[in-house]
Design an enzyme around this catalytic site. Structure first.
Site, PDB file in Angstrom:
ATOM      1  N   SER A   1       0.770  -1.122  -0.073  1.00 48.15           N
ATOM      2  CA  SER A   1      -0.031   0.095  -0.026  1.00 48.15           C
ATOM      3  C   SER A   1       0.860   1.269   0.022  1.00 48.15           C
ATOM      4  CB  SER A   1      -0.779  -0.129   1.283  1.00 48.15           C
ATOM      5  OG  SER A   1      -1.521   1.343   1.567  1.00 48.15           O
TER       6      SER A   1
ATOM      7  N   TYR B   1      -1.666  -1.309  10.711  1.00 48.93           N
ATOM      8  CA  TYR B   1      -1.881  -1.766   9.462  1.00 48.93           C
ATOM      9  C   TYR B   1      -0.702  -1.578   8.457  1.00 48.93           C
ATOM     10  CZ  TYR B   1      -3.605  -1.962   4.757  1.00 48.93           C
ATOM     11  OH  TYR B   1      -3.722  -1.944   3.343  1.00 48.93           O
TER      12      TYR B   1
ATOM     13  N   LYS C   1       2.239  -4.083   6.547  1.00 46.81           N
ATOM     14  CA  LYS C   1       2.813  -4.008   5.149  1.00 46.81           C
ATOM     15  C   LYS C   1       4.213  -4.038   5.037  1.00 46.81           C
ATOM     16  CE  LYS C   1      -1.388  -4.291   3.278  1.00 46.81           C
ATOM     17  NZ  LYS C   1      -1.843  -5.628   2.653  1.00 46.81           N
TER      18      LYS C   1
ATOM     19  N   LEU D   1     -13.436   7.351   1.349  1.00 47.67           N
ATOM     20  CA  LEU D   1     -14.260   8.566   0.645  1.00 47.67           C
ATOM     21  C   LEU D   1     -15.360   7.934  -0.274  1.00 47.67           C
ATOM     22  CD1 LEU D   1     -14.516  11.447   0.219  1.00 47.67           C
ATOM     23  CD2 LEU D   1     -12.859  11.302  -1.576  1.00 47.67           C
TER      24      LEU D   1
HETATM   25  P1  NAD Z   1     -10.797  -7.011   1.010  1.00 49.23           P
HETATM   26  O1  NAD Z   1     -11.274  -6.814   2.647  1.00 49.23           O
HETATM   27  O2  NAD Z   1     -12.098  -6.604   0.238  1.00 49.23           O
HETATM   28  O3  NAD Z   1     -10.453  -8.357   0.524  1.00 49.23           O
HETATM   29  C1  NAD Z   1      -9.420  -9.049   1.555  1.00 49.23           C
HETATM   30  C2  NAD Z   1     -10.030 -10.288   1.764  1.00 49.23           C
HETATM   31  O4  NAD Z   1      -9.140 -11.199   2.513  1.00 49.23           O
HETATM   32  C3  NAD Z   1     -11.442 -10.609   2.276  1.00 49.23           C
HETATM   33  O5  NAD Z   1     -12.221 -10.995   1.543  1.00 49.23           O
HETATM   34  C4  NAD Z   1     -11.033 -11.319   3.368  1.00 49.23           C
HETATM   35  O6  NAD Z   1     -12.285 -11.910   3.791  1.00 49.23           O
HETATM   36  C5  NAD Z   1     -10.261 -12.031   3.197  1.00 49.23           C
HETATM   37  N1  NAD Z   1      -9.172 -12.641   4.427  1.00 49.23           N
HETATM   38  C6  NAD Z   1      -8.683 -11.614   5.343  1.00 49.23           C
HETATM   39  N2  NAD Z   1      -8.018 -12.429   6.066  1.00 49.23           N
HETATM   40  C7  NAD Z   1      -7.880 -13.717   5.831  1.00 49.23           C
HETATM   41  C8  NAD Z   1      -7.424 -14.741   6.134  1.00 49.23           C
HETATM   42  N3  NAD Z   1      -6.814 -14.959   7.279  1.00 49.23           N
HETATM   43  N4  NAD Z   1      -7.553 -15.760   5.530  1.00 49.23           N
HETATM   44  C9  NAD Z   1      -8.436 -16.064   4.213  1.00 49.23           C
HETATM   45  N5  NAD Z   1      -9.107 -15.031   4.018  1.00 49.23           N
HETATM   46  C10 NAD Z   1      -8.615 -13.707   4.585  1.00 49.23           C
HETATM   47  O7  NAD Z   1      -9.858  -5.857   0.858  1.00 49.23           O
HETATM   48  P2  NAD Z   1      -9.253  -5.515  -0.555  1.00 49.23           P
HETATM   49  O8  NAD Z   1      -9.433  -3.725  -0.595  1.00 49.23           O
HETATM   50  O9  NAD Z   1      -9.602  -6.065  -1.608  1.00 49.23           O
HETATM   51  O10 NAD Z   1      -7.673  -5.278  -0.346  1.00 49.23           O
HETATM   52  C11 NAD Z   1      -7.094  -6.331  -0.779  1.00 49.23           C
HETATM   53  C12 NAD Z   1      -5.337  -6.183  -0.613  1.00 49.23           C
HETATM   54  O11 NAD Z   1      -4.991  -4.951  -0.836  1.00 49.23           O
HETATM   55  C13 NAD Z   1      -5.369  -6.166   1.207  1.00 49.23           C
HETATM   56  O12 NAD Z   1      -4.079  -6.821   1.358  1.00 49.23           O
HETATM   57  C14 NAD Z   1      -5.232  -4.802   1.430  1.00 49.23           C
HETATM   58  O13 NAD Z   1      -4.519  -4.617   2.454  1.00 49.23           O
HETATM   59  C15 NAD Z   1      -4.528  -4.084   0.095  1.00 49.23           C
HETATM   60  N6  NAD Z   1      -4.729  -2.798  -0.157  1.00 49.23           N
HETATM   61  C16 NAD Z   1      -5.925  -2.419  -0.196  1.00 49.23           C
HETATM   62  C17 NAD Z   1      -6.380  -0.908  -0.371  1.00 49.23           C
HETATM   63  C18 NAD Z   1      -7.658  -0.547  -0.461  1.00 49.23           C
HETATM   64  O14 NAD Z   1      -7.582   0.778  -0.561  1.00 49.23           O
HETATM   65  N7  NAD Z   1      -8.834  -1.418  -0.664  1.00 49.23           N
HETATM   66  C19 NAD Z   1      -5.146  -0.058  -0.492  1.00 49.23           C
HETATM   67  C20 NAD Z   1      -3.825  -0.540  -0.285  1.00 49.23           C
HETATM   68  C21 NAD Z   1      -3.630  -1.822  -0.260  1.00 49.23           C
HETATM   69  N1  UFG Z   2     -12.307  11.729   3.494  1.00 48.50           N
HETATM   70  C1  UFG Z   2     -13.134  12.608   3.758  1.00 48.50           C
HETATM   71  N2  UFG Z   2     -14.251  12.273   4.297  1.00 48.50           N
HETATM   72  C2  UFG Z   2     -14.571  10.906   4.502  1.00 48.50           C
HETATM   73  C3  UFG Z   2     -13.541   9.912   4.247  1.00 48.50           C
HETATM   74  C4  UFG Z   2     -12.516  10.157   3.679  1.00 48.50           C
HETATM   75  O1  UFG Z   2     -12.829  13.901   3.786  1.00 48.50           O
HETATM   76  O2  UFG Z   2     -15.639  10.407   5.128  1.00 48.50           O
HETATM   77  C5  UFG Z   2     -10.912  12.223   2.824  1.00 48.50           C
HETATM   78  C6  UFG Z   2      -9.803  11.882   3.537  1.00 48.50           C
HETATM   79  O3  UFG Z   2      -9.446  12.938   4.666  1.00 48.50           O
HETATM   80  C7  UFG Z   2      -8.753  11.875   2.473  1.00 48.50           C
HETATM   81  C8  UFG Z   2      -9.385  11.376   1.229  1.00 48.50           C
HETATM   82  O4  UFG Z   2     -10.776  11.636   1.616  1.00 48.50           O
HETATM   83  O5  UFG Z   2      -8.338  13.137   2.026  1.00 48.50           O
HETATM   84  C9  UFG Z   2      -9.223   9.966   1.054  1.00 48.50           C
HETATM   85  O6  UFG Z   2      -9.316   9.062   2.286  1.00 48.50           O
HETATM   86  P1  UFG Z   2      -9.697   7.341   2.140  1.00 48.50           P
HETATM   87  O7  UFG Z   2     -10.062   7.142   3.520  1.00 48.50           O
HETATM   88  O8  UFG Z   2     -10.653   6.851   1.415  1.00 48.50           O
HETATM   89  O9  UFG Z   2      -8.244   6.989   1.770  1.00 48.50           O
HETATM   90  P2  UFG Z   2      -6.880   7.112   2.345  1.00 48.50           P
HETATM   91  O10 UFG Z   2      -6.006   7.877   1.486  1.00 48.50           O
HETATM   92  O11 UFG Z   2      -6.800   7.868   3.957  1.00 48.50           O
HETATM   93  O12 UFG Z   2      -6.292   5.590   2.721  1.00 48.50           O
HETATM   94  C10 UFG Z   2      -6.597   4.744   1.731  1.00 48.50           C
HETATM   95  C11 UFG Z   2      -6.676   3.406   2.481  1.00 48.50           C
HETATM   96  C12 UFG Z   2      -5.569   3.070   3.249  1.00 48.50           C
HETATM   97  C13 UFG Z   2      -4.216   2.958   2.147  1.00 48.50           C
HETATM   98  C14 UFG Z   2      -4.065   4.317   1.422  1.00 48.50           C
HETATM   99  C15 UFG Z   2      -3.168   4.337   0.634  1.00 48.50           C
HETATM  100  O13 UFG Z   2      -7.839   3.341   3.484  1.00 48.50           O
HETATM  101  O14 UFG Z   2      -5.647   1.732   3.923  1.00 48.50           O
HETATM  102  O15 UFG Z   2      -5.639   4.656   0.956  1.00 48.50           O
HETATM  103  O16 UFG Z   2      -3.374   3.110  -0.495  1.00 48.50           O
HETATM  104  F1  UFG Z   2      -3.047   2.742   2.708  1.00 48.50           F
END
Ligand code: NAD
Ligand code: UFG
Length: 332
Positions: A124, A148, A152, A199
């Protein structure tokens, strides 16, 4: 080629499964459904008209993980599984360390036992902490501000140590920026439990009148309009980046790290205004105090991914906000 996706019924995993199936790969999903639903498997099959194998198992269970990987003998593993809520990770850090680290170790060991050397990891942009300049390149110093993010960072370090000891390994670390949007079929998308933290899902709930208004966290940042700026990437583009990473691993290049973003930053107000315009609906909002731990601005340099992964985003901000709303309308 057989690709095993851990966390495969989750938001990014499901979209990647679709792209992998469309590419003609055999796909196996493993997920404990702690943050997703089994119905996603049918949705993936419906979109692609192809079969997927699904195991509902917890990857923290070593025996189950070994059994699945020994049976399936995948060519590559994409490891999406993990807990991902920043705020929750501050409240229950041990759960985050246990789930995210133990599952990763189990998957790596199980892969080793069958000689599978190709691994793609969901990291991430959070690992960059508060960047000192922009855009962010892969060489920037990394740091974590919450448990979290630390999972990573730890996993990235574990992967480097592991690869040093095993030169046959091919590991692609993808640092995602802010994935949003949904598949154009509206059959799969982002479906967070409870009130969304992020967001885009918050905006879609406000548009649907499930929540009264969006609270914009801060309008006094040193950004173009005072609100936070992020690099939002369409989840279908992000899914395609994994297909490029599968190819990259075949070149036997050891550990590689890539930012996956668009290279463009949009403010919260720009997101709201684009959503309103494209979907022809009002999103009421008010400004509130900054959210603790938020950074003002963050966007990727995607030069390395473009050059080495030959990955280029194709979808626009309009596609992101439209597909996010279409999914919300269909499902909630
Ligand atoms: P998500 O929660 O939709 O998907 C993750 C999946 O992993 C879920 O379906 C959950 O049930 C499963 N899971 C969790 N722990 C498990 C375990 N012990 N065994 C089996 N399954 C398990 O999340 P996502 O948004 O699809 O994210 C996927 C990956 O990308 C994650 O590792 C997350 O940290 C990373 N990531 C996501 C974002 C984001 O904004 N969505 C940003 C950066 C990185
Ligand atoms: N924001 C608002 N109101 C809300 C939610 C968010 O104003 O209700 C703003 C935040 O302050 C930020 C922007 O919208 O400026 C984006 O916020 P998000 O929560 O959607 O995303 P972040 O960038 O804070 O974090 C996300 C994931 C993290 C990840 C990161 C980079 O939640 O896990 O993106 O990938 F690490």
């Amino acid at each position: 080629m057989k690709i095993l996706l851990t966390g495969g019924t989750g938001y990014i995993g499901a979209h990647t499964a679709v792209e992998a199936l469309n590419k003609g790969y055999e796909v196996v999903l493993v997920d404990n459904l702690s943050n997703s639903k089994k119905s996603v498997v049918n949705a993936i099959e419906q979109i692609t008209n192809k079969k997927v194998k699904f195991y509902q198992k917890d990857l923290c269970n070593k025996k189950d993980t070994f059994k699945i990987i020994a049976k399936e003998k995948p060519d590559q593993v994409i490891h999406f599984a993990g807990l991902k809520a920043v705020g929750e990770s501050v409240k229950i850090p041990l759960k985050y360390y246990e789930n995210n680290l133990v599952s990763t170790l189990n998957v790596l060991e199980a892969m080793q036992s069958v000689g599978c050397n190709n691994f793609i990891f969901s990291s991430s942009a959070t690992v960059y902490g508060e960047p000192k300049k922009l855009p962010i390149t892969e060489e920037f110093l990394v740091s974590a501000t919450n448990p979290y993010g630390r999972t990573k960072l730890f996993i990235e370090e574990i992967l480097r140590d592991y690869a040093k000891a095993n030169p046959n390994l091919n590991i692609c670390i993808l640092r995602y920026f802010n994935p949003v949007g949904a598949h154009p079929s509206a059959l799969i998308g982002e479906d967070p439990n409870g009130i969304p933290n992020n967001l885009m899902p918050y905006i879609t709930k406000v548009a649907m009148k499930k929540l009264p208004e969006l609270k914009i966290f801060g309008n006094d940042y040193p950004t173009k309009d005072g609100t936070g700026v992020r690099d939002y990437i369409h989840v279908v583009d992000l899914a395609r980046a994994h297909i490029c990473a599968i190819d990259k691993n075949l070149e036997n290049t050891g550990v590689t790290v890539y930012n996956v973003g668009t290279g463009v930053g949009y403010s919260v107000l720009e997101m709201v205004q684009t959503f309103e315009k494209v979907n022809n609906i009002l999103v009421p909002y008010s400004f509130v105090a900054r959210r603790a731990g938020d950074i003002p601005e963050c966007y990727a340099s995607n030069a390395k991914a473009e050059k080495e992964l030959r990955f280029k985003t194709q979808l626009s901000l309009e596609d992101m906000v439209k597909s996010a709303y279409e999914y919300e309308k269909k499902h909630n």
